[in-house]
Design a protein around this motif. Structure first.
Motif, PDB file in Angstrom:
ATOM      1  N   VAL A  61      -9.294   5.962  -3.010  1.00  0.00           N
ATOM      2  CA  VAL A  61      -9.435   5.101  -1.848  1.00  0.00           C
ATOM      3  C   VAL A  61     -10.310   5.808  -0.826  1.00  0.00           C
ATOM      4  O   VAL A  61     -10.111   6.978  -0.535  1.00  0.00           O
ATOM      5  CB  VAL A  61      -8.048   4.830  -1.223  1.00  0.00           C
ATOM      6  CG1 VAL A  61      -8.191   3.966   0.013  1.00  0.00           C
ATOM      7  CG2 VAL A  61      -7.156   4.140  -2.251  1.00  0.00           C
ATOM      8  N   SER A  62     -11.300   5.132  -0.306  1.00  0.00           N
ATOM      9  CA  SER A  62     -12.226   5.780   0.624  1.00  0.00           C
ATOM     10  C   SER A  62     -12.312   4.991   1.909  1.00  0.00           C
ATOM     11  O   SER A  62     -11.987   3.818   1.975  1.00  0.00           O
ATOM     12  CB  SER A  62     -13.629   5.876   0.000  1.00  0.00           C
ATOM     13  OG  SER A  62     -14.100   4.593  -0.366  1.00  0.00           O
ATOM     14  N   SER A  63     -12.756   5.681   2.968  1.00  0.00           N
ATOM     15  CA  SER A  63     -12.885   5.051   4.276  1.00  0.00           C
ATOM     16  C   SER A  63     -14.006   4.024   4.280  1.00  0.00           C
ATOM     17  O   SER A  63     -15.048   4.242   3.662  1.00  0.00           O
ATOM     18  CB  SER A  63     -13.163   6.114   5.354  1.00  0.00           C
ATOM     19  OG  SER A  63     -12.141   7.062   5.390  1.00  0.00           O
ATOM     20  N   PRO A  64     -13.809   2.903   4.987  1.00  0.00           N
ATOM     21  CA  PRO A  64     -14.869   1.912   5.043  1.00  0.00           C
ATOM     22  C   PRO A  64     -16.046   2.423   5.849  1.00  0.00           C
ATOM     23  O   PRO A  64     -15.899   3.253   6.711  1.00  0.00           O
ATOM     24  CB  PRO A  64     -14.182   0.735   5.760  1.00  0.00           C
ATOM     25  CG  PRO A  64     -13.071   1.350   6.543  1.00  0.00           C
ATOM     26  CD  PRO A  64     -12.591   2.508   5.733  1.00  0.00           C
TER      27      PRO A  64
ATOM     28  N   TYR B 187     -16.141   3.623  16.289  1.00  0.00           N
ATOM     29  CA  TYR B 187     -15.890   5.046  16.370  1.00  0.00           C
ATOM     30  C   TYR B 187     -16.067   5.681  14.997  1.00  0.00           C
ATOM     31  O   TYR B 187     -16.037   5.020  13.973  1.00  0.00           O
ATOM     32  CB  TYR B 187     -14.477   5.322  16.894  1.00  0.00           C
ATOM     33  CG  TYR B 187     -13.397   4.640  16.089  1.00  0.00           C
ATOM     34  CD1 TYR B 187     -12.748   5.300  15.053  1.00  0.00           C
ATOM     35  CD2 TYR B 187     -13.029   3.322  16.362  1.00  0.00           C
ATOM     36  CE1 TYR B 187     -11.778   4.671  14.306  1.00  0.00           C
ATOM     37  CE2 TYR B 187     -12.051   2.680  15.618  1.00  0.00           C
ATOM     38  CZ  TYR B 187     -11.426   3.362  14.604  1.00  0.00           C
ATOM     39  OH  TYR B 187     -10.468   2.736  13.866  1.00  0.00           O
ATOM     40  N   VAL B 188     -16.222   6.996  14.988  1.00  0.00           N
ATOM     41  CA  VAL B 188     -16.414   7.732  13.736  1.00  0.00           C
ATOM     42  C   VAL B 188     -15.255   8.710  13.565  1.00  0.00           C
ATOM     43  O   VAL B 188     -14.974   9.509  14.455  1.00  0.00           O
ATOM     44  CB  VAL B 188     -17.747   8.507  13.740  1.00  0.00           C
ATOM     45  CG1 VAL B 188     -17.883   9.319  12.450  1.00  0.00           C
ATOM     46  CG2 VAL B 188     -18.911   7.542  13.894  1.00  0.00           C
ATOM     47  N   LEU B 189     -14.573   8.608  12.421  1.00  0.00           N
ATOM     48  CA  LEU B 189     -13.497   9.540  12.104  1.00  0.00           C
ATOM     49  C   LEU B 189     -13.995  10.564  11.094  1.00  0.00           C
ATOM     50  O   LEU B 189     -15.062  10.415  10.502  1.00  0.00           O
ATOM     51  CB  LEU B 189     -12.291   8.774  11.536  1.00  0.00           C
ATOM     52  CG  LEU B 189     -11.626   7.789  12.500  1.00  0.00           C
ATOM     53  CD1 LEU B 189     -10.548   6.991  11.781  1.00  0.00           C
ATOM     54  CD2 LEU B 189     -11.034   8.522  13.702  1.00  0.00           C
TER      55      LEU B 189
ATOM     56  N   ASN C 122       0.811  -1.219   0.000  1.00  0.00           N
ATOM     57  CA  ASN C 122       0.000   0.000   0.000  1.00  0.00           C
ATOM     58  C   ASN C 122       0.847   1.272   0.000  1.00  0.00           C
ATOM     59  O   ASN C 122       0.291   2.374   0.052  1.00  0.00           O
ATOM     60  CB  ASN C 122      -0.901   0.033   1.243  1.00  0.00           C
ATOM     61  CG  ASN C 122      -1.913  -1.092   1.255  1.00  0.00           C
ATOM     62  OD1 ASN C 122      -2.428  -1.480   0.208  1.00  0.00           O
ATOM     63  ND2 ASN C 122      -2.204  -1.616   2.434  1.00  0.00           N
ATOM     64  N   ALA C 123       2.160   1.140  -0.067  1.00  0.00           N
ATOM     65  CA  ALA C 123       3.047   2.291   0.135  1.00  0.00           C
ATOM     66  C   ALA C 123       2.723   3.454  -0.796  1.00  0.00           C
ATOM     67  O   ALA C 123       2.575   4.604  -0.361  1.00  0.00           O
ATOM     68  CB  ALA C 123       4.505   1.864  -0.023  1.00  0.00           C
ATOM     69  N   ASP C 124       2.615   3.196  -2.082  1.00  0.00           N
ATOM     70  CA  ASP C 124       2.362   4.284  -3.033  1.00  0.00           C
ATOM     71  C   ASP C 124       1.002   4.923  -2.805  1.00  0.00           C
ATOM     72  O   ASP C 124       0.853   6.151  -2.871  1.00  0.00           O
ATOM     73  CB  ASP C 124       2.459   3.764  -4.470  1.00  0.00           C
ATOM     74  CG  ASP C 124       3.889   3.423  -4.874  1.00  0.00           C
ATOM     75  OD1 ASP C 124       4.822   3.891  -4.195  1.00  0.00           O
ATOM     76  OD2 ASP C 124       4.061   2.676  -5.855  1.00  0.00           O
ATOM     77  N   ALA C 125      -0.005   4.090  -2.535  1.00  0.00           N
ATOM     78  CA  ALA C 125      -1.353   4.621  -2.318  1.00  0.00           C
ATOM     79  C   ALA C 125      -1.429   5.448  -1.038  1.00  0.00           C
ATOM     80  O   ALA C 125      -2.096   6.485  -0.991  1.00  0.00           O
ATOM     81  CB  ALA C 125      -2.362   3.478  -2.272  1.00  0.00           C
ATOM     82  N   VAL C 126      -0.734   4.996   0.018  1.00  0.00           N
ATOM     83  CA  VAL C 126      -0.730   5.749   1.273  1.00  0.00           C
ATOM     84  C   VAL C 126      -0.062   7.103   1.072  1.00  0.00           C
ATOM     85  O   VAL C 126      -0.569   8.143   1.519  1.00  0.00           O
ATOM     86  CB  VAL C 126      -0.008   4.948   2.380  1.00  0.00           C
ATOM     87  CG1 VAL C 126       0.222   5.825   3.613  1.00  0.00           C
ATOM     88  CG2 VAL C 126      -0.805   3.712   2.752  1.00  0.00           C
ATOM     89  N   ARG C 127       1.068   7.093   0.389  1.00  0.00           N
ATOM     90  CA  ARG C 127       1.760   8.356   0.148  1.00  0.00           C
ATOM     91  C   ARG C 127       0.876   9.309  -0.649  1.00  0.00           C
ATOM     92  O   ARG C 127       0.746  10.491  -0.306  1.00  0.00           O
ATOM     93  CB  ARG C 127       3.078   8.123  -0.600  1.00  0.00           C
ATOM     94  CG  ARG C 127       3.874   9.397  -0.819  1.00  0.00           C
ATOM     95  CD  ARG C 127       5.048   9.203  -1.761  1.00  0.00           C
ATOM     96  NE  ARG C 127       5.760  10.450  -1.949  1.00  0.00           N
ATOM     97  CZ  ARG C 127       5.346  11.457  -2.717  1.00  0.00           C
ATOM     98  NH1 ARG C 127       4.199  11.334  -3.385  1.00  0.00           N
ATOM     99  NH2 ARG C 127       6.050  12.564  -2.822  1.00  0.00           N
TER     100      ARG C 127
ATOM    101  N   SER D  57      -8.466   3.952   6.046  1.00  0.00           N
ATOM    102  CA  SER D  57      -8.963   3.450   4.769  1.00  0.00           C
ATOM    103  C   SER D  57      -8.090   2.335   4.198  1.00  0.00           C
ATOM    104  O   SER D  57      -8.413   1.772   3.157  1.00  0.00           O
ATOM    105  CB  SER D  57      -9.083   4.601   3.761  1.00  0.00           C
ATOM    106  OG  SER D  57      -7.822   5.131   3.436  1.00  0.00           O
ATOM    107  N   PHE D  58      -7.002   2.024   4.883  1.00  0.00           N
ATOM    108  CA  PHE D  58      -6.127   0.911   4.505  1.00  0.00           C
ATOM    109  C   PHE D  58      -6.101  -0.113   5.634  1.00  0.00           C
ATOM    110  O   PHE D  58      -6.306   0.241   6.798  1.00  0.00           O
ATOM    111  CB  PHE D  58      -4.706   1.417   4.255  1.00  0.00           C
ATOM    112  CG  PHE D  58      -4.588   2.423   3.145  1.00  0.00           C
ATOM    113  CD1 PHE D  58      -4.406   2.019   1.832  1.00  0.00           C
ATOM    114  CD2 PHE D  58      -4.671   3.788   3.411  1.00  0.00           C
ATOM    115  CE1 PHE D  58      -4.296   2.941   0.807  1.00  0.00           C
ATOM    116  CE2 PHE D  58      -4.574   4.725   2.401  1.00  0.00           C
ATOM    117  CZ  PHE D  58      -4.393   4.295   1.095  1.00  0.00           C
ATOM    118  N   PRO D  59      -5.847  -1.383   5.333  1.00  0.00           N
ATOM    119  CA  PRO D  59      -5.629  -2.349   6.417  1.00  0.00           C
ATOM    120  C   PRO D  59      -4.481  -1.838   7.277  1.00  0.00           C
ATOM    121  O   PRO D  59      -3.419  -1.472   6.760  1.00  0.00           O
ATOM    122  CB  PRO D  59      -5.256  -3.638   5.675  1.00  0.00           C
ATOM    123  CG  PRO D  59      -5.804  -3.456   4.298  1.00  0.00           C
ATOM    124  CD  PRO D  59      -5.715  -1.993   3.991  1.00  0.00           C
TER     125      PRO D  59
END
Length: 328
Positions: A324-327, A256-258, A29-34, A111-113
């Motif tokens: 990429v979106s939050s679950p 919880y809600v972010l 997930n490195a590229d997507a996280v960045r 939004s990522f594992p």
């Protein structure tokens, strides 16, 4: 075993806050996280990208009559085996909170594992004499009278970094627990002495209590957003007074809600990047020295030429391709 609790609830300044946060995610997930974090980075003030490390931030300060950029926090993104470690220092988290972006930062990570591998739950207390309080904590630690969990802290697992403050009194930091193999450890230190020794303004008579929670303790992003319960759960065993409304803490908390992730316009990103990037400021200064009144024209041409190969990165996404979106 005695209970010290030398920090009253009424002497706390504000509320407990997260002062350091490590989150891991699969390295794939490195590229997507960045990509997801860069728009936030561009909104946090002066920064530069450090290749292979992450982003270093700066605090513009006047030193000897000149404006200097003083390092002020680091957001690291580094692979470690099969995971990517995203580490935000206390200064970076403070920037996020001050700009109302902390919740969005956590939403990006969620939004990522992921797994929270380290969290520092922290609180500041106003005391009459920081050196006297540090001495009191040291004495209790040396006598084996402190605990952060159900087990008492062995004196051999408590260490001290002490020196003279500006008044000649012994003060410093008391470390509680073995950082190498403990799920929970802590430190109590003279915040006034720490700030003054680094050249910052007088902060007042403040002692900081910091509880570090490792991954096996079960902290989540919920605790990062609101670390009050995890702080009192561990610090309240022997260090600090627990408020009457504290009902406990449960590990692996969910439900919880972010905050929502906001898509920034290309203009917003460009404007923030120009305002905040240290590298762009350096290039502009060099161009002025080299080209004088022609600097804007020359540097504009060079920037456009340099960016031509990256245009595809900023083109609108094709229809049907989602970010990429939050679950839910």
């Amino acid at each position: 075993m005695g209970i010290l609790r030398c920090f009253s609830d009424g002497s706390m300044l504000g509320v407990p806050f997260t002062d350091y946060l490590n989150v891991t995610t699969p390295v794939d997930n490195a590229d997507a996280v960045r990509s997801a974090l860069v728009p936030l980075v561009e909104s946090l003030g002066a920064f530069e990208e450090v290749e292979g490390e992450g982003f270093r931030f700066f605090d513009p300060r006047i030193v000897s009559g000149k404006v200097q950029l003083v390092p002020d926090g680091m957001l690291k993104m580094k692979p470690r085996g099969k995971v990517l470690v995203v580490s935000a220092s206390g200064a970076v988290l403070r920037r996020l909170r001050e700009r109302g972006l902390f919740s969005e930062y956590l939403a990006v990570l969620s939004s990522f594992p992921h797994r929270v591998s380290m969290l520092h739950a922290t609180a500041d207390y106003h005391v009459a004499s920081p050196p006297a309080v540090i001495a009191q904590v040291k004495e209790a630690a040396s006598a084996g009278e402190l605990s952060l969990t159900r087990k008492r802290l062995l004196p051999s697992h408590c260490t001290y970094l002490l020196g003279a403050d500006c008044d000649g009194l012994e003060t410093g930091t008391v470390y509680l627990g073995n950082k190498a193999n403990a799920d929970v450890w802590g430190k109590v230190y003279d915040k006034r002495h720490e700030r003054l020794s680094r050249g910052y303004p007088e902060p007042g008579s403040i002692v900081r209590v910091e509880i570090a929670v490792q991954s096996d303790a079960g902290a989540t992003l919920r605790d990062a957003m609101s670390p009050r319960d995890v702080f009192y759960h561990f610090a309240g065993r022997s260090l600090v007074e627990v408020p009457a409304d504290f009902s406990g803490w449960s590990p692996h908390g969910e439900g919880y809600v972010l905050g929502e992730r906001r898509e920034r316009t290309l203009f917003e990103r460009m404007d923030s990047l120009i305002d905040c990037s240290v590298d762009i400021a350096k290039v502009g200064a060099m161009a002025i020295v080299l080209y004088g009144d022609m600097a804007a024209q020359v540097i504009g041409r060079k920037v456009v030429q340099r960016g031509a190969s990256m245009v595809a990165n900023y083109q609108p996404k094709p229809s049907g391709v989602d970010v990429v979106s939050s679950p839910a």
